[in-house]
Design an enzyme around this catalytic site. Sequence first.
Site, PDB file in Angstrom:
ATOM      1  N   LYS A  83      44.084  32.368  47.761  1.00 46.21           N
ATOM      2  CA  LYS A  83      45.236  32.390  46.686  1.00 46.21           C
ATOM      3  C   LYS A  83      46.284  32.084  47.059  1.00 46.21           C
ATOM      4  CE  LYS A  83      43.889  35.701  43.987  1.00 46.21           C
ATOM      5  NZ  LYS A  83      43.134  37.125  43.716  1.00 46.21           N
TER       6      LYS A  83
HETATM    7  C1  E4P Z   1      42.242  37.787  39.966  1.00 40.19           C
HETATM    8  O1  E4P Z   1      41.834  37.101  41.234  1.00 40.19           O
HETATM    9  C2  E4P Z   1      43.461  39.199  40.445  1.00 40.19           C
HETATM   10  O2  E4P Z   1      42.824  39.646  41.468  1.00 40.19           O
HETATM   11  C3  E4P Z   1      42.453  39.920  39.748  1.00 40.19           C
HETATM   12  O3  E4P Z   1      41.651  39.858  37.939  1.00 40.19           O
HETATM   13  C4  E4P Z   1      44.111  40.878  38.822  1.00 40.19           C
HETATM   14  O4  E4P Z   1      43.009  42.073  37.635  1.00 40.19           O
HETATM   15  P1  E4P Z   1      43.512  43.190  37.218  1.00 40.19           P
HETATM   16  O5  E4P Z   1      45.236  42.715  36.475  1.00 40.19           O
HETATM   17  O6  E4P Z   1      43.257  44.051  36.522  1.00 40.19           O
HETATM   18  O7  E4P Z   1      44.868  44.238  38.676  1.00 40.19           O
END
Ligand code: E4P
Length: 219
Positions: A83
């Site tokens: 990522k």
């Molecule tokens: C995605 O890969 C992220 O980890 C995640 O969906 C972030 O979500 P949040 O906005 O609830 O922290």
Amino acid sequence: MQIFIDSGNLEKIRELNDLGVIDGVTTNPSLVSRENKPFRQLIKEICMIVDGPVSAETVSEDFDGMMKEAVELSKIHKNVIVKIVNTPQGIKAVKECTRRGIKTNVTLTFSAVQALLAAKAGATYVSPFVGRLDDVKEDGMQLVRDIRQIFDNYDFGAKILVASVRSTGHVLEAAKIGADVATCPAEVIENLFKHPLTDAGIKKFLDDWKKVRDKGLDK
Ligand code: E4P
């Protein structure tokens, strides 16, 4: 549409994976900070549970640092997806990862043109954060629609991974738009199963079956 669990919690991941509804996992530094386990060990254990893509996030802000982490993370397991944040240095790193055959998930994507840059760099997944956009009174699902249209216009191979999902409504909309994946907190996945009429229907069937049993006719 695939469903990923957005979590670093091994217990929850195992529990929902056992139901057969999990196609992959996404993690981020905030989710990892809630678990008491070394990061790389945690990713390895998740890969042992779920037979699908597992996103592990880099934390460097510069190209060299991102690449060093990307190479290390990709060696943990064949299913690891690296990522990388949607910044100029991040997009440069995604392009280099693509060249080296390392799969990527471009995170913190908040506009369709950011998604376009990620797709052009060869990203495997692009993650629009719908919930965080809704939080600031923008329309998260409209961003997913725009990205779908752009990716279809040019036949980009990048998959749309709807992230920052807060409700079953987000999952429904993502599926209607034709997103490739929705990554959801465990609670949202659990809520996908629920409907009050299902519960009421089960109760009625069981009550009626008791009458059948009481008459000794349940053979
Ligand atoms: C995605 O890969 C992220 O980890 C995640 O969906 C972030 O979500 P949040 O906005 O609830 O922290």
